[in-house]
Each structure stands twice: as C-alpha cells, then as structure tokens.
Scaffold this active site. Structure first.
Site, PDB file in Angstrom:
ATOM      1  N   HIS A   1       0.899  -1.422  -0.508  1.00 56.53           N
ATOM      2  CA  HIS A   1       0.326  -0.061  -0.120  1.00 56.53           C
ATOM      3  C   HIS A   1       0.866   1.377   0.150  1.00 56.53           C
ATOM      4  O   HIS A   1       0.954   1.765  -0.068  1.00 56.53           O
ATOM      5  CB  HIS A   1      -1.197   0.259   0.931  1.00 56.53           C
ATOM      6  CG  HIS A   1      -1.851  -0.859   0.637  1.00 56.53           C
ATOM      7  ND1 HIS A   1      -2.761  -1.538   1.889  1.00 56.53           N
ATOM      8  CD2 HIS A   1      -2.775  -0.954  -0.351  1.00 56.53           C
ATOM      9  CE1 HIS A   1      -3.932  -2.504   1.512  1.00 56.53           C
ATOM     10  NE2 HIS A   1      -4.064  -1.202  -0.138  1.00 56.53           N
TER      11      HIS A   1
ATOM     12  N   ARG B   1     -16.370  -3.687 -17.281  1.00 52.07           N
ATOM     13  CA  ARG B   1     -16.271  -5.054 -17.026  1.00 52.07           C
ATOM     14  C   ARG B   1     -17.195  -5.497 -15.965  1.00 52.07           C
ATOM     15  O   ARG B   1     -16.711  -4.283 -14.783  1.00 52.07           O
ATOM     16  CB  ARG B   1     -14.708  -5.221 -17.470  1.00 52.07           C
ATOM     17  CG  ARG B   1     -14.578  -6.897 -17.132  1.00 52.07           C
ATOM     18  CD  ARG B   1     -12.940  -7.320 -17.450  1.00 52.07           C
ATOM     19  NE  ARG B   1     -12.150  -6.471 -16.203  1.00 52.07           N
ATOM     20  CZ  ARG B   1     -10.264  -6.557 -15.826  1.00 52.07           C
ATOM     21  NH1 ARG B   1     -10.177  -6.693 -16.854  1.00 52.07           N
ATOM     22  NH2 ARG B   1     -10.384  -6.133 -14.619  1.00 52.07           N
TER      23      ARG B   1
ATOM     24  N   GLU C   1      -8.485 -13.315 -22.419  1.00 50.61           N
ATOM     25  CA  GLU C   1      -7.270 -13.763 -22.033  1.00 50.61           C
ATOM     26  C   GLU C   1      -6.688 -15.032 -21.551  1.00 50.61           C
ATOM     27  O   GLU C   1      -6.095 -14.983 -20.723  1.00 50.61           O
ATOM     28  CB  GLU C   1      -7.968 -12.819 -20.700  1.00 50.61           C
ATOM     29  CG  GLU C   1      -9.222 -12.519 -19.736  1.00 50.61           C
ATOM     30  CD  GLU C   1      -9.194 -11.560 -18.992  1.00 50.61           C
ATOM     31  OE1 GLU C   1      -7.971 -11.191 -18.706  1.00 50.61           O
ATOM     32  OE2 GLU C   1     -10.391 -11.561 -18.620  1.00 50.61           O
TER      33      GLU C   1
ATOM     34  N   ASN D   1      -2.865  -8.619 -20.239  1.00 48.54           N
ATOM     35  CA  ASN D   1      -1.996  -9.394 -19.194  1.00 48.54           C
ATOM     36  C   ASN D   1      -2.007 -11.285 -18.532  1.00 48.54           C
ATOM     37  O   ASN D   1      -1.565 -11.648 -18.396  1.00 48.54           O
ATOM     38  CB  ASN D   1      -2.616  -7.989 -18.467  1.00 48.54           C
ATOM     39  CG  ASN D   1      -2.053  -7.115 -18.462  1.00 48.54           C
ATOM     40  OD1 ASN D   1      -1.568  -6.278 -19.219  1.00 48.54           O
ATOM     41  ND2 ASN D   1      -3.082  -6.405 -17.718  1.00 48.54           N
ATOM     42  N   ASP D   2      -3.861 -10.661 -18.865  1.00 47.29           N
ATOM     43  CA  ASP D   2      -3.569 -12.866 -18.697  1.00 47.29           C
ATOM     44  C   ASP D   2      -2.921 -13.531 -19.767  1.00 47.29           C
ATOM     45  O   ASP D   2      -2.752 -14.139 -19.186  1.00 47.29           O
ATOM     46  CB  ASP D   2      -5.557 -12.451 -17.970  1.00 47.29           C
ATOM     47  CG  ASP D   2      -5.462 -12.486 -16.842  1.00 47.29           C
ATOM     48  OD1 ASP D   2      -4.661 -12.241 -15.806  1.00 47.29           O
ATOM     49  OD2 ASP D   2      -5.881 -11.192 -16.319  1.00 47.29           O
TER      50      ASP D   2
ATOM     51  N   CYS E   1      -6.845  -4.055 -24.441  1.00 44.57           N
ATOM     52  CA  CYS E   1      -6.653  -3.166 -23.168  1.00 44.57           C
ATOM     53  C   CYS E   1      -5.667  -3.297 -22.263  1.00 44.57           C
ATOM     54  O   CYS E   1      -5.602  -3.179 -21.305  1.00 44.57           O
ATOM     55  CB  CYS E   1      -8.105  -3.594 -22.433  1.00 44.57           C
ATOM     56  SG  CYS E   1      -8.951  -5.049 -22.213  1.00 44.57           S
TER      57      CYS E   1
END
Ligand code: PEP
Ligand code: MG
Length: 575
Positions: A191, A334, A435, A458-459, A506
């Site tokens: 964080h 999404r 993905e 990404n995936d 994306c």
C-alpha cells in the site's frame, strides 16, 4: 559513488540531500501485572484502542482530502485489523492469562501473525503485514505514550531514507518537503507503493541496507524508473540525471498539445484510442485526456476492502456518472474480476485458501457461482446505459457455456428492468475479454455469440506462458514479445477481422511504448491505454507508418526468439 539496485515502487527522478529517519526500535519489556491490577491493564489497553480509532478517523479525513474516497478505503482495512479478534480478543486474553503488561501481550500476538505472514509465498499477501504493523505501531505508541517520529524537522527538500515506511507515514510526505523516498524493506504491491504512485512521489524500495549506508545530508539520486539509488553521485551522474529530469518534464509539456488531437498514424490510418479506468477517482483525469471513450472500466475496486457487496443503487450511481461523463463516447464496463490477486473480503464461498488462485474461482467463474452478484451488477450497468453509450464486458471467459449463461442472466436483467418501466437502448452490446488461451483458440465460435471482443494481454500472456504475473521468481519469463504471444495475437486479429469486427487490446501492452508499433502492425484497431501513458502512446501512434509496420510484423512472426523480435522493434524505434 555507490549505486544500489532496489525495486521501483513509484516512477520519477529525485535528486537532493538525504534525510535518514532513524530506526524506531521500540523496546518492549515484559512486566508482570499483579492480579489486582489486571482490570486496570485491560482498561489501559481499551483506552489505547479507542485512541487508535480516533487516529484512523483523522487519517481518513486526510486521505479523503488528498486522494479521494477510493484510497480512504485503505483506512477501512486498518479499521478491520483493529477490530480483528487477534487484537480485540487475543491481547486481553494474554493480559488476563499471563498477567503481563498490554504492550508485551500485543507484541506477542503480533509476532505470531508476523511469522504466519512471513511463510507466505505470495508477495501480495506478505506485503499486507505492513498494514498490520502500521496498526500495531499506532497502538503501541498510545500505550507507551510515544509520539511517532516526525518529519517536521525536514527543512530543505530532501529524499527520505528509512528502514521501512508504513502506509500512514506516506501521507505526510509532500507537505514535509520530501521529494521521494527509499526504504530497505517493502515491495511493489505494498500500500505504501500504491499511495506513493497516487501522490506522484518517486520511490525505490527493497534496498536491504540503504538506511545504514546513507547519512543525513548525503547527496542522493533516486531513479524510480530503474529502481536505483545512487549515493554520493559523481558530478557527471548528477548532470546526467538533471538532464533526464528536465527532458521528462519537457516531454510532459510537449505531450500536452496532444490532448484532443486525433490519433492518426503518419500515413493517415485512424486508430481509436480509449482509456482504462480503474476507479471513479480517475474519472476527471480520464475525461481531461479527451480520448475516444473508456475501453475498460475495471469495477473490482467497488467490491474490495469491504465485507458486503455494493448494492444496485450504489453501483448504478457510479456507472451512470461515468456513462454521462463520457457521452457520446462509449464506456466498456467490465463485470467484476474478483479472485486471483484481487481478493475480496466479501466472505463468498470459494476463493479462499486456493493453491492456485489465478487458476481458481476468478472473474466470470465466481460471478456465475454467485449469480445474484452478477445480476445486480448487470442491472446497475443497464440502468446506466440509459444515460450514455454503455457496453458490457465479461472477464475470464474460457468456454462458450460461460458466455451463454451470463447472457441469459443479462437478458433476464433487461426484461426485469423493462417490466419495471425503464426504457433501455435497443441494443447494449455484450462482449468478452480474450485473455484465456481457450478463448483465443475458439475465437471464431465466440465471435458468433459475443458482440465484441477485447484482448487482455496481461492474463493472456500469463496463461499462454504459464507465468504467474505477480511472482517475482518467474518475472523474467513473463515476455510480451514471446513469439508464441505474437502468433496468438496475429491469429486473434485475423479471425476477428474475418468476422467483420474490430480488435481492441486493453492489457498493459498498449501502454508499453515498444509494443505499440507491434500492435499497430498486427492490425489492432483500438488501443485502451492507462491514463498515465495515454498521451505518450498517442505520440507514438502518430509517428507510426502502418505499411512499414506490417512488413516488420510479418518478419517478426517468422522469428523463433523474443530477443530477435525485440531487436527488430528497437531498430524500428531508432528510425
Ligand atoms: C488483462 O488481463 O490484460 C486485463 C486488461 O485485465 P486485468 O489486468 O484487469 O486482469
Ligand atoms: Mg485480465
């Protein structure tokens, strides 16, 4: 000159004198408490708990003011920790059973949890222990009646050097003359790192012993791009970094004129450029980019750091605000992709203690299991579709059956709302993320049933190459330029075009300056880009020559090795 390599936690360059925050080693002694004084000790502990709650209220007000509502959720995490039985039950139990002082009881309880966290393989979870310590330290400082170390003494703009910084420490940096910070501990997903990025403070973490090697007043260069810290830099290094910093400021200024300018390549091809939105807090930034809409609204943030799922009203309000702000440009919303590394505290049956969370109950799988959540979200999205151009996208689809089941719920939601008197647009497109390799392989069948597709690189890369996207140990194998990735992308573009549909990407590849020409050369029609990189990517697009890139991609597709592909792209960039 000493150069230390760490982990880049927040980009940017800072040069200046160091301010070393002395390690706050708190020594806690075990003190035996006589039976007659146990009640008083328990009361003292409760007093510290209350004072810590008040601290959190004050911190929340501050985060709200500085960073907005979404980041204030971090404080909710801290409140949850403070209410955890580990603190509220275990510590008083120790005080009573062992007849010890509250500080000692608390430190013992924290140590037990620390050991459990340390054994965790997953970096994301290991990092969460800093939140626990942040809360523990606040409590201890109240028990010990100690002030937390203050930065008020930092007179000149400085680089903060510390063993560790807790998320709450990060909040006061800007107002205390801090240009950037470096820490011995910490990781990219903590964080502390996330807050530093939001506040645009450069940071390098995980430097192991920087706080011992740097003295207050030493000149330090912090390179948040490369994750480097240079102590006692040579005059040449200072000059080079001053130059880099100036250039990046100049570049940012020159990019400003691209706001609202068309994304057209040098040889006249229009590329649609939309933006990725990760939370409503970024909406202003996104609309100010004057792009072609939102290509991916990740709604997960609405579901995280809370114990009950957001209701239809709450969601409809957010989606409506976004649809209205972007109208007449489209917004692709999404449905929530919870699971994997995005763990919810909703207490849903399923994604707990999974050995392979990225292969587990994530995205549409989780929402089909809990179809009430899916229905609520779809109803909220549909309600927003009355106020702008809304598309709905499903994450993590691996089989046609999933798309069909989700569509059934989508149609039900439409019918319900219409029966309730709402006049919905004639068509709200329902599409899927491509993905998972199975969706890429079965794309022709998906294209018959999905209204649109969007490639989540990404995936897709993680599943194609079997490389966990957040595991440092295999990070070197996570390779967007892998020939297999290229071939799969090429296949998706060809198949989708054959069906007369457009291809959107994306994933982060759209925000990697080197990968953009590759995507354009492959024939991708729409790029959905992270806000931070949007103007930079537009500049690259405007420099592209599609015909030339098509030739380069045809060559790249014959290359069996990603180094060769990278070299080819570097040559193109150098031209
Ligand atoms: C992707 O996988 O490329 C994507 C855009 O989705 P996320 O990063 O949210 O998983
Ligand atoms: Mg994804």
């Amino acid at each position: 000159m000493i150069v230390i390599k760490g982990v880049s936690a927040s980009p940017g360059i800072a040069i200046g004198p160091a301010f070393v925050l002395e390690n706050e080693e708190i020594v806690i002694n075990r003190v035996d408490v006589p039976k007659a004084k146990v009640a008083a000790e328990l009361k003292r502990f409760r007093g510290a708990l209350e004072a810590t709650h008040r601290d959190l209220d004050a911190a929340e007000a501050k985060v709200l003011k500085m960073l907005g509502k979404e980041h204030a959720r971090l404080i909710d995490t801290h409140r949850l920790i403070l209410r955890d039985p580990l603190i509220t039950k275990d510590v008083p139990r120790r005080i009573r059973a062992e007849k010890v002082n509250a500080e000692f009881a608390l430190s013992e309880s924290l140590e037990v949890v620390n050991q459990a966290f340390e054994k965790m393989q997953d970096e994301f979870f290991r990092e969460r222990r800093h939140d626990l310590f942040d809360v523990g330290k606040r409590l201890l400082s109240h028990l010990l009646k100690q002030e937390k170390k203050s930065l008020a003494g930092v007179r000149a703009p400085s680089i903060l050097v510390a063993r560790n910084l807790l998320p709450s420490d990060t909040l006061n940096l800007k107002e205390n003359n801090i240009l950037g910070f470096v820490t011995d501990l910490g990781g990219k997903t903590s964080h502390t790192a996330i807050l530093a990025q939001s506040m645009e403070i450069p940071a390098v973490v995980g430097l192991s012993d920087a706080s011992h090697r740097v003295k207050t007043g030493d000149t330090v260069i912090l390179d948040g791009e490369q994750g480097l810290v240079i102590i006692h830099p040579s005059p040449e290094a200072v000059e080079r970094y001053e130059g880099l910093r100036r250039r990046s400021l100049e570049e940012e200024e020159s990019l400003e004129r691209l706001r609202g300018a068309p994304a057209v390549t040098a040889d006249g091809h229009k590329v649609r450029m939309t933006v990725n939105l990760d939370s409503i807090e970024d909406l202003k930034t996104v609309t100010a980019l004057k792009g072609d809409g939102i290509g991916l609204f990740r709604t997960e943030y609405l579901f995280l750091n809370r114990t009950t799922a957001p209701g239809e009203e709450e969601q409809a309000k957010v989606y409506t605000q976004v649809a209205r702000a972007l109208d007449p440009n489209p917004v692709v919303i999404r449905t929530a992709d919870i699971g994997g590394d995005r763990l919810s505290q909703l207490g849903l049956e399923g994604p707990k203690n999974e050995a392979n969370p990225f292969m587990g109950l994530r995205g549409i799988r989780l929402f089909l299991r809990h179809s009430d959540l899916l229905k609520t979200q779809l109803r909220a999205i549909l309600r927003a579709s009355v106020h702008g151009k809304v598309h709905v996208m499903l994450p993590m689809v691996s089989s046609l059956r999933e798309l069909q089941s989700a569509r059934r719920i989508f149609v039900q939601a439409q019918q319900e709302l219409e029966a309730e008197g709402l006049e919905l647009p004639k068509k709200v497109p329902l599409g899927i993320m491509v993905e998972i390799p199975s969706a890429a392989i079965l794309l022709d069948a998906f294209l018959e049933e999905a209204d649109f597709i969007s490639i989540g690189t990404n995936d897709l890369i993680q599943y194609l190459l079997a490389v966990d996207r957040i595991n440092e140990e295999v990070a070197h194998l996570y390779d967007p330029y892998h020939p297999a990735v290229l071939r799969v992308l090429e296949g998706i573009v060809q198949t989708t075009h054959k069906h007369g549909k457009k291809v959107t990407v994306c994933g982060e590849m759209t925000s990697d300056p080197k990968a953009v020409p590759l995507l354009i050369g492959l024939g991708v029609d729409v790029l959905s880009v992270t806000p931070r990189m949007y103007l930079r990517v537009k500049q690259i697009v405007r420099g592209c020559r599609v015909e030339e890139l098509k030739g380069a991609v045809a060559k790249a597709l014959r290359m069996p090795d990603s180094d060769q592909i990278r070299r080819l792209l570097a040559e193109l960039e150098g031209r």
